[in-house]
Design a protein around this motif. Structure first.
Motif, PDB file in Angstrom:
ATOM      1  N   ILE A  97      45.719  32.253  34.328  1.00 32.14           N
ATOM      2  CA  ILE A  97      44.372  32.409  34.880  1.00 32.14           C
ATOM      3  C   ILE A  97      43.600  33.210  33.845  1.00 32.14           C
TER       4      ILE A  97
ATOM      5  N   ALA B 285      42.607  36.427  44.925  1.00 36.32           N
ATOM      6  CA  ALA B 285      42.990  37.845  44.919  1.00 36.32           C
ATOM      7  C   ALA B 285      43.161  38.366  43.491  1.00 36.32           C
ATOM      8  N   VAL B 286      43.805  37.578  42.627  1.00 35.08           N
ATOM      9  CA  VAL B 286      43.991  37.980  41.233  1.00 35.08           C
ATOM     10  C   VAL B 286      42.637  38.192  40.558  1.00 35.08           C
ATOM     11  N   LEU B 287      41.679  37.330  40.863  1.00 36.95           N
ATOM     12  CA  LEU B 287      40.357  37.404  40.249  1.00 36.95           C
ATOM     13  C   LEU B 287      39.409  38.369  40.961  1.00 36.95           C
TER      14      LEU B 287
ATOM     15  N   PHE C 198      45.794  33.303  46.518  1.00 39.21           N
ATOM     16  CA  PHE C 198      46.418  34.150  45.498  1.00 39.21           C
ATOM     17  C   PHE C 198      45.527  34.247  44.265  1.00 39.21           C
ATOM     18  N   ILE C 199      45.012  33.119  43.802  1.00 41.43           N
ATOM     19  CA  ILE C 199      44.144  33.108  42.627  1.00 41.43           C
ATOM     20  C   ILE C 199      42.877  33.904  42.900  1.00 41.43           C
TER      21      ILE C 199
END
Length: 166
Positions: free
Chosen positions: A119, A27-29, A24-25
């Motif tokens: 994040i 993908a966010v980045l 998930f992190i």
């Protein structure tokens, strides 16, 4: 509190070990893949800010940081940041000095409450935690991920943050 002192059964260790969270992190980045840190001290750390504690204005060496908030301080303990204050090509010393001199134009205070996952790009965003006061401490964790496998702190940094290297 260093990673090796956080019991494996704690929720933050289980969260950090979850591939779904790591993915998930990423993908966010917009990253194709992230790795967990191999550092026995710094993979996950818990920071407790008691009366008068703060973390002054700074930039991170890593491109991004991931934090989880557990408890807000009774007073203060705010996370302030100035996004994009510098870049790989421009250190913007004049802009950094303006912030250090108290110019708050461009500074953002991140709203948070227990359970907040943040994040942010700490390499280019100058940031701080304001002084805390009162009997309730500010408590959060920092989860360390990166684009390269085998990440570890150097001995100087480990000693600075944890008072030991292993």
């Amino acid at each position: 509190m260093a990673y090796d002192r956080i019991p494996e059964s704690t929720p933050i260790r289980r969260l950090y070990a979850a591939d779904e969270v790591k993915d998930f992190i990423a993908a966010v980045l917009g990253k194709p893949r992230l790795y967990r840190s191999d550092d026995p001290l710094d993979a996950v750390m818990i920071a407790v800010f008691r009366e008068g504690d703060e973390l002054g204005w700074h930039f991170d060496r890593s491109e991004f940081s991931v934090t989880v908030m557990y408890l807000d301080a009774e007073e203060g303990g705010h996370f302030d940041y100035y996004p994009g204050l510098r870049s790989d090509d421009d250190s913007n010393y004049a802009g950094v000095q303006q912030v250090l001199d108290g110019d708050s134009a461009g500074v953002i205070r991140l709203p948070s409450s227990p359970g907040t996952l943040a994040i942010f790009h700490g390499r280019h965003a100058m940031h701080r935690v304001t002084p805390t006061s009162g009997s309730t401490p500010r408590i959060n964790s920092v989860l360390t991920y990166g684009e390269d496998s085998g990440m570890r702190l150097n001995e100087l940094t480990a000693d600075l943050f944890y008072g030991r290297t292993q």
